[in-house]
Design an enzyme around this catalytic site. Structure first.
Site, short mmCIF file in Angstrom:
data_model
loop_
_atom_site.label_atom_id
_atom_site.label_comp_id
_atom_site.label_asym_id
_atom_site.label_seq_id
_atom_site.Cartn_x
_atom_site.Cartn_y
_atom_site.Cartn_z
N GLY A 51 0.75 -1.12 0.02
CA GLY A 51 0.05 0.15 -0.14
C GLY A 51 0.76 1.24 0.01
O GLY A 51 1.93 1.25 -0.52
N CYS A 52 0.22 2.37 0.42
CA CYS A 52 1.14 3.52 0.70
C CYS A 52 2.55 3.48 1.33
O CYS A 52 2.83 2.79 2.44
CB CYS A 52 0.23 4.61 1.36
SG CYS A 52 1.01 6.21 1.82
N PHE A 53 3.58 3.94 0.68
CA PHE A 53 4.80 3.39 1.21
C PHE A 53 5.40 4.31 2.46
O PHE A 53 6.14 3.89 3.10
CB PHE A 53 5.96 3.55 0.07
CG PHE A 53 5.88 4.64 -0.58
CD1 PHE A 53 5.67 6.05 -0.64
CD2 PHE A 53 6.47 4.45 -2.04
CE1 PHE A 53 5.43 7.11 -1.33
CE2 PHE A 53 6.57 5.68 -2.95
CZ PHE A 53 6.08 6.85 -2.65
#
Length: 158
Positions: A11-13
């Site tokens: 997902g969002c890093f």
């Protein structure tokens, strides 16, 4: 033992990087893009969901201090590996659950971890995490590196 790399898309890093940075034996992390066809992709391009890249965290680690298996445990604890192309409010292939492996040993360990978790009934739905050979890691723009840390934040929605 030589220093190794591991690369994970969960997902969002931003939040993923923060969590991996907390692990003893992790020497360095960088956020970036991997798995797509476009060379030198930008965040704006990756966010179009047309480049094929995933947002990833590349982890440099000392295997004498932390095992790859422990990194896999952390990876699976950080996100829902049963969600296809999304995590929380973020959706698109750039947010897919993916493990980019840097050796045959990593590939085998990742596949074994998925099999073990699937057999354990830990998740109510099938795990959709893909395991792929590492490709070119394109480091994200500097403002994304240690994003939460730079803003005095400890977590985002993950």
């Amino acid at each position: 033992m030589p220093i190794e790399k591991a690369t994970f898309g969960a997902g969002c890093f931003w939040g993923v990087q923060t969590r991996f940075d907390e692990l003893s034996g992790v020497l360095e992390t960088a956020v970036g893009y991997e798995g797509g066809a476009l060379e030198h992709p930008t965040y704006k391009e990756v966010c179009t969901d047309r480049t094929g890249h995933a947002e990833v965290v590349q982890v440099t680690f000392d295997p004498s201090r932390i095992s790859y298996d422990r990194l896999l445990d952390a990876f699976f604890s950080l996100h829902d590996p049963t969600q296809l192309n999304r995590q929380g409010p973020d959706w698109g292939t750039q947010y897919r659950s993916v493990i980019f492996t840097h050796s045959e040993q990593q590939a085998q360990a990742a596949q074994a971890k998925i099999a073990d978790l699937s057999a354990s009934g830990t998740y109510p739905r099938p795990i959709v995490t893909s395991v792929e050979p590492a490709q070119t890691f394109w480091k994200a723009e500097e403002y994304h590196q240690k994003y939460l840390e730079k803003r005095g934040m400890v977590a985002c929605h993950i």
